[in-house]
Design an enzyme around this catalytic site. Structure first.
Site, short mmCIF file in Angstrom:
data_model
loop_
_atom_site.label_atom_id
_atom_site.label_comp_id
_atom_site.label_asym_id
_atom_site.label_seq_id
_atom_site.Cartn_x
_atom_site.Cartn_y
_atom_site.Cartn_z
N LYS A 72 31.45 35.97 48.50
CA LYS A 72 32.15 37.08 47.92
C LYS A 72 31.42 37.98 47.28
CE LYS A 72 35.78 33.79 46.96
NZ LYS A 72 36.70 33.29 45.98
N ASP A 109 41.89 37.19 44.23
CA ASP A 109 41.78 35.72 43.58
C ASP A 109 42.32 35.57 42.36
OD1 ASP A 109 40.25 34.24 45.53
OD2 ASP A 109 38.39 34.68 44.74
#
Length: 283
Positions: A72, A109
Site C-alpha cells: 500500500k 480503507d
C-alpha cells in the site's frame, strides 16, 4: 469463464500473499448481478517485482487494482495523481489505470473502516474517547487518518518499533501520539476503540500479545484481518465481553467505492456479499 471476451473490463487485487483474499468473491458477485461485462481477479506478486508489475499495466488494459499488504505504501509512490485521502494516509489501496497511461491512487480503507463500525458498532462515536491502533504500516496510517477525519482528538499508535509510530504521529499532527508495545497498558486507558492494523492472525500467522484486559469494558475491538473471520485477537476480546468489529465488514465497506472506480457504477443493491464471503471462507 466462457463469458470473458475481448471487451471484458478487468480489475483485480494485488498482494503478497493474496490467496486468502475475498475481494474477488465480492466484486464478481456484484458484476454478475449488475450484468456488467467485467471480471475481478487476484494477482500474487513478489515484492521486488511490484513496481514493474504496476508500471506494466499503464494504459488501461486493466481498469484498476485494489492493493493489499505489503504494497500500500509503495503503490502511492508509483501514482501520477493522488487523492487527498491517500495523501493523508500515505498509502493507496486503490489504483486506477487511465487510458493515456496515468495512474490515479486513492485510499478507501478509511471509508471501509468507518462503514464497518457503523454496521457492527452503531453506537460508537470516534470523537467521544481515545482510539488506539496496533501497527505502523499503511493500514494503521489509513485508520488514523480516517478517525481524524471523523472527529477523533486522541489517537494512539502502538508499534514494536516505536520510531515508525512516531513518523505517523509527526505526519498527522498533535492528535496522534506514538507508543511502544511495552506501553500498551498505559495506551489502553480510557479507550473507546482498539484496532489491529497488523497482519498478525492472518491465516494462522501468529497472534498479538497485548493486554486486552486493560481496555475498558465498553471498548470496541476491531481486527482488519478477516481470514479467519474470528481471529485470536477478536476471540480474546469477545471472551472479555468487548464488542467487536471484524475485518470482513471493513473489506465490504472499502470495496463499494473501489467497485465504482473500476466499473463506473455503484454495486447493485440486494446482494448479500457478506454471506457469500462467509460461505467461501467455509464458515
Amino acid at each position: 469463464m466462457s463469458r470473458i471476451t475481448g471487451a471484458t473490463r478487468v480489475a483485480g487485487v494485488v498482494g503478497h500473499p493474496v490467496a486468502h483474499t475475498m475481494s474477488p468473491t465480492l466484486h464478481n458477485a456484484w458484476l454478475a448481478a449488475a450484468g456488467i461485462d467485467g471480471v475481478y481477479v487476484p494477482f500474487g506478486v513478489f515484492p521486488e517485482a511490484f513496481p514493474s508489475f504496476i508500471n506494466g499495466l499503464r494504459g488501461g488494459s486493466v481498469a484498476g487494482l485494489n492493493v493489499t499488504v505489503p504494497f500500500k505504501t509503495v503503490a502511492l509512490t508509483l501514482a501520477d495523481e493522488v487523492s487527498e485521502r491517500a495523501r493523508l494516509a500515505q498509502a493507496a489501496n486503490v489504483l486506477v489505470f487511465g487510458p493515456e497511461g496515468a495512474i490515479f491512487a486513492d485510499n478507501t480503507d478509511g471509508l471501509g473502516l468507518l462503514a464497518a463500525f457503523a454496521v457492527q458498532a452503531p453506537g460508537f462515536d470516534p470523537a467521544a474517547a481515545p482510539v488506539a491502533i496496533l501497527g505502523a504500516g499503511g493500514g494503521a496510517r489509513g485508520a488514523a487518518a480516517a478517525f481524524l477525519t471523523a472527529g477523533a482528538t486522541d489517537i494512539r499508535i502502538l508499534n514494536r518499533t516505536v520510531a515508525r509510530a512516531r513518523e505517523i504521529a509527526a505526519d498527522l499532527g498533535p492528535a496522534v501520539r506514538a507508543y511502544g508495545l511495552d506501553q500498551a497498558e498505559q495506551a489502553f486507558e480510557g479507550l473507546g476503540a482498539l484496532i489491529n492494523a497488523t497482519s498478525a492472525g492472518l491465516s494462522g500467522s501468529g497472534s498479538l500479545d497485548v493486554p486486552l484486559a486493560a481496555t475498558p469494558a465498553t471498548c470496541v475491538v476491531m481486527d482488519m484481518v478477516y481470514k479467519p473471520l474470528l481471529t485470536p485477537f477478536l476471540a480474546q476480546a469477545g471472551a472479555l465481553g468487548r464488542p467487536t468489529v471484524d475485518g470482513l465488514e471493513m473489506l465490504i465497506g472499502q470495496a463499494i467505492p473501489a467497485f465504482r472506480a473500476f466499473f463506473g457504477q455503484a454495486p447493485p443493491d440486494g446482494i448479500d456479499v457478506r454471506a457469500l464471503a462467509i460461505q467461501a471462507l467455509g464458515l
